[in-house]
Scaffold this motif. Structure first.
Motif, PDB file in Angstrom:
ATOM      1  N   GLY A   1       0.410  -1.235   0.054  1.00  0.00           N
ATOM      2  CA  GLY A   1      -0.375   0.474   0.065  1.00  0.00           C
ATOM      3  C   GLY A   1       0.556   1.147   0.356  1.00  0.00           C
ATOM      4  O   GLY A   1       1.042   2.456  -0.985  1.00  0.00           O
ATOM      5  N   MET A   2       2.219   1.491   0.762  1.00  0.00           N
ATOM      6  CA  MET A   2       2.647   2.537   1.170  1.00  0.00           C
ATOM      7  C   MET A   2       3.786   2.723  -0.655  1.00  0.00           C
ATOM      8  O   MET A   2       3.405   3.482  -0.778  1.00  0.00           O
ATOM      9  CB  MET A   2       3.638   2.152   1.707  1.00  0.00           C
ATOM     10  N   SER A   3       3.859   1.726  -1.008  1.00  0.00           N
ATOM     11  CA  SER A   3       4.626   1.778  -2.274  1.00  0.00           C
ATOM     12  C   SER A   3       3.591   2.030  -3.138  1.00  0.00           C
ATOM     13  O   SER A   3       4.065   2.990  -4.013  1.00  0.00           O
ATOM     14  CB  SER A   3       4.699   0.090  -2.942  1.00  0.00           C
ATOM     15  N   VAL A   4       2.135   1.722  -4.005  1.00  0.00           N
ATOM     16  CA  VAL A   4       1.494   2.189  -3.873  1.00  0.00           C
ATOM     17  C   VAL A   4       0.874   4.109  -4.111  1.00  0.00           C
ATOM     18  O   VAL A   4       1.129   5.087  -4.880  1.00  0.00           O
ATOM     19  CB  VAL A   4      -0.118   2.333  -4.026  1.00  0.00           C
ATOM     20  N   ALA A   5       1.330   4.440  -2.835  1.00  0.00           N
ATOM     21  CA  ALA A   5       1.273   5.703  -2.441  1.00  0.00           C
ATOM     22  C   ALA A   5       2.698   6.693  -2.540  1.00  0.00           C
ATOM     23  O   ALA A   5       2.048   7.610  -3.525  1.00  0.00           O
ATOM     24  CB  ALA A   5       0.931   6.024  -0.757  1.00  0.00           C
ATOM     25  N   ARG A   6       3.566   5.588  -3.292  1.00  0.00           N
ATOM     26  CA  ARG A   6       4.405   6.157  -3.422  1.00  0.00           C
ATOM     27  C   ARG A   6       4.879   6.376  -4.456  1.00  0.00           C
ATOM     28  O   ARG A   6       5.157   7.546  -5.607  1.00  0.00           O
ATOM     29  CB  ARG A   6       5.874   4.910  -3.406  1.00  0.00           C
ATOM     30  N   CYS A   7       4.074   5.446  -5.413  1.00  0.00           N
ATOM     31  CA  CYS A   7       3.443   5.760  -7.244  1.00  0.00           C
ATOM     32  C   CYS A   7       3.154   7.573  -7.100  1.00  0.00           C
ATOM     33  O   CYS A   7       3.001   7.678  -8.726  1.00  0.00           O
ATOM     34  CB  CYS A   7       2.779   4.495  -7.898  1.00  0.00           C
ATOM     35  N   ILE A   8       2.120   7.590  -6.385  1.00  0.00           N
ATOM     36  CA  ILE A   8       1.459   8.699  -7.005  1.00  0.00           C
ATOM     37  C   ILE A   8       2.721   9.635  -6.526  1.00  0.00           C
ATOM     38  O   ILE A   8       2.772  10.993  -7.936  1.00  0.00           O
ATOM     39  CB  ILE A   8       1.410   9.286  -5.554  1.00  0.00           C
ATOM     40  N   VAL A   9       3.465   9.942  -6.075  1.00  0.00           N
ATOM     41  CA  VAL A   9       4.852  10.782  -6.082  1.00  0.00           C
ATOM     42  C   VAL A   9       5.720  10.768  -7.836  1.00  0.00           C
ATOM     43  O   VAL A   9       6.330  11.682  -7.879  1.00  0.00           O
ATOM     44  CB  VAL A   9       5.710  10.426  -4.546  1.00  0.00           C
ATOM     45  N   TYR A  10       6.453   9.170  -7.239  1.00  0.00           N
ATOM     46  CA  TYR A  10       7.072   9.436  -8.873  1.00  0.00           C
ATOM     47  C   TYR A  10       7.027   7.187  -9.315  1.00  0.00           C
ATOM     48  O   TYR A  10       7.533   6.972  -8.505  1.00  0.00           O
ATOM     49  CB  TYR A  10       8.517   9.531  -8.626  1.00  0.00           C
ATOM     50  N   MET A  11       6.625   6.847 -10.687  1.00  0.00           N
ATOM     51  CA  MET A  11       6.166   6.301 -10.290  1.00  0.00           C
ATOM     52  C   MET A  11       7.131   5.279 -11.520  1.00  0.00           C
ATOM     53  O   MET A  11       7.535   5.798 -12.675  1.00  0.00           O
ATOM     54  CB  MET A  11       4.953   5.846 -11.313  1.00  0.00           C
ATOM     55  N   THR A  12       7.435   3.810 -11.610  1.00  0.00           N
ATOM     56  CA  THR A  12       8.743   3.292 -12.117  1.00  0.00           C
ATOM     57  C   THR A  12       8.350   1.800 -12.711  1.00  0.00           C
ATOM     58  O   THR A  12       7.360   1.738 -11.799  1.00  0.00           O
ATOM     59  CB  THR A  12      10.211   3.433 -11.424  1.00  0.00           C
ATOM     60  N   VAL A  13       8.406   1.171 -13.487  1.00  0.00           N
ATOM     61  CA  VAL A  13       8.195  -0.129 -13.200  1.00  0.00           C
ATOM     62  C   VAL A  13       8.736  -0.853 -12.381  1.00  0.00           C
ATOM     63  O   VAL A  13       8.184  -1.854 -11.606  1.00  0.00           O
ATOM     64  CB  VAL A  13       8.959  -0.387 -14.872  1.00  0.00           C
ATOM     65  N   ALA A  14       9.959  -0.562 -11.953  1.00  0.00           N
ATOM     66  CA  ALA A  14      10.149  -1.833 -10.755  1.00  0.00           C
ATOM     67  C   ALA A  14       9.750  -1.395  -9.274  1.00  0.00           C
ATOM     68  O   ALA A  14       9.283  -2.709  -9.118  1.00  0.00           O
ATOM     69  CB  ALA A  14      11.655  -1.373  -9.912  1.00  0.00           C
ATOM     70  N   MET A  15       9.479  -0.363  -9.656  1.00  0.00           N
ATOM     71  CA  MET A  15       7.959  -0.293  -8.039  1.00  0.00           C
ATOM     72  C   MET A  15       7.020  -0.707  -8.219  1.00  0.00           C
ATOM     73  O   MET A  15       6.120  -2.030  -7.425  1.00  0.00           O
ATOM     74  CB  MET A  15       7.585   1.118  -7.470  1.00  0.00           C
TER      75      MET A  15
END
Length: 206
Positions: free
Chosen positions: A157-171
């Protein structure tokens, strides 16, 4: 007339009987571990099969110990990485402008992810302590696996929140991995719960 010859014949029969008894005693000693009761307390393999089993047990123990050392290294190095996040992200931000633009948000998200990952590794270390004690099917492992599943879903869930800031394929891959890890931990917790219940029932039966 035959009196003088009787003792010699008796001695011959006694020698033959004594020889047979010594042969039987020798066979009996060979059947014992290493020749007799004096060495019976020494634990040594008597056949190639025993040596193979002992080698497999030693290899299994070495693999468990190396896995524990790896988890210890990950735990303490994770503490170091999490503690130095402000400096690390500032340096990485020079190459990735998005991190520099959202510096404090990125630091906060990665700090929470680091703490969650450390909590997950701590639960793994608790499980490995029971593995070293050769007592895996206990209730504390069921609880640890349940918490591992919760932490895995939290990291996803926190990784999804992080994707809002900066999205990468690795994430995106990280999110998928931790969702699968969470599901696996929950299923394994159910399996361990049933194993613990069967073990308790058998102990009560005995």
């Amino acid at each position: 007339l035959c009196g003088p010859h009787l003792p010699a014949a008796g001695r011959d029969k006694g020698n033959r009987r004594g020889g047979r008894e010594e042969d039987r005693l020798g066979e009996f000693r060979q059947a014992l571990p290493h020749g007799g009761p004096v060495n019976a307390g020494k634990v040594r393999p008597r056949s190639g099969r025993w040596r193979v089993e002992e080698k497999q047990q030693r290899k299994k123990k070495n693999l468990t110990m190396w896995t524990k050392y790896l988890l210890d290294f990950m735990f303490y190095s994770g503490i170091l990485v999490t503690a130095t996040l402000p400096f690390t992200i500032r340096q990485v931000g020079k190459a990735i402008p998005h991190m520099a633009e959202h510096y404090w948000v990125t630091v906060a998200i990665y700090f929470v992810l680091g703490v969650a990952a450390l909590a997950l590794i701590r639960e793994l270390l608790r499980i490995f302590r029971t593995v070293l004690r050769e007592d895996c099917f206990v209730q504390e492992n069921v609880d640890s696996l349940g918490r591992m599943g919760n932490w895995s879903f939290f990291i996803a869930g926190m990784s999804v929140a992080r994707c809002i800031v900066y999205m990468t394929v690795a994430m995106a891959v990280v999110i998928l991995v931790f969702v699968i890890a969470g599901l696996f931990s929950k299923v394994l917790a159910c399996v361990f719960r049933e194993a613990v219940r069967y073990k308790l029932e058998n102990d009560l039966t005995i």
